[in-house]
Write an enzyme that holds these catalytic residues in place. Sequence first.
Site: not given
Ligand code: NDP
Length: 289
Positions: A12, A38-39, A62-63, A104, A127
């Site tokens: 996102q 790939d992290l 992130a996961y 948060d 998480y």
């Molecule tokens: P998303 O879940 O939308 O995106 C996570 C991204 O991480 C995806 O592009 C995914 O790729 C990628 N990813 C997962 N595994 C790997 C891997 N092994 N190697 C490389 N990339 C990988 O997250 P958001 O954009 O919503 O979140 C961004 C940040 O904000 C994160 O740090 C999250 O922890 C934090 N955050 C998010 C919240 C939420 O409600 N979403 C709330 C609070 C904090 P793929 O599409 O291939 O799976």
Amino acid sequence: MKKILVTGATGQVGSELKVLAPRYSQLDWVFADRSVLDLSDFKAISKVLYEIQPQIIINCAAYTAVDKAETETELADILNHQAVAVLAQWTTANDCQLLHLSTDYVFDGNSSTPLTEAAATGPINTYGQTKLAGEQACLRENPNAIIIRTSWVYSAFGANFVKTMCKLMQEQEHLNVVNDQIGSPTYAADLAQAIVTIVTHPKWQAGMYHFSNAGEISWYEFVLAIQEIGGFNCQITGIPSADYPTPARRPKYSLLDKSKIATTFGVQVPEYRESLAKCMALIRVNSRN
Ligand code: NDP
């Protein structure tokens, strides 16, 4: 021209940064999805970063599956903690700036006033534990890093709470939504703007920052706002979290205080309702195309 690498480019926040990037052509943007970087493959991280040679990294990867993390603990830790340590080490060794994102959910939820960056952490789910370990590793390995904690992220991209609720309200006559978890949602486009404001600011100021939209609401009130803006005809009932058990516990209160990011970098903090309306208009347009 500074080269800026965005990891997790398909997520996102990564997708919203991609939308903004053309307006900031003073930066040389590189967007890396999992197929490029790939992290979970620690050896590959250094190799790929060495090839790209970024001067700034924005770690959006992130996961993020909060409930699944309770069982996929190892994978959540690899991505949210161990990989962050590797990224932070590389940035320190290669004179690269690092902006990392956190959550948060590092808080226990027992506060009743907005949480500043100095508030005590105490995650109550896996998480949150892995993200807290990631923050600590990030600042240990690169004390010059910037970390932004955010909450309840949604956007027109990918699967998220707002899109799910819009769909459910069109399909069902009645929904129960928890009314005892308080915080503020974050439109990923606003967070992306905050990130760009920081990386284009004349002065890099390391440390922890909080960002979400302005407002203090429960998930129930959030759904009422989604319903009103979307004009959905569905009955919404507020219920306690105890009546909606999930694998991961969630903090009861995780409202972030955004004063530091606003005063340090001049970041705008839009009202949640205004941003929600913007995002829902976009979701509507996208669903017609
Ligand atoms: P998303 O879940 O939308 O995106 C996570 C991204 O991480 C995806 O592009 C995914 O790729 C990628 N990813 C997962 N595994 C790997 C891997 N092994 N190697 C490389 N990339 C990988 O997250 P958001 O954009 O919503 O979140 C961004 C940040 O904000 C994160 O740090 C999250 O922890 C934090 N955050 C998010 C919240 C939420 O409600 N979403 C709330 C609070 C904090 P793929 O599409 O291939 O799976």
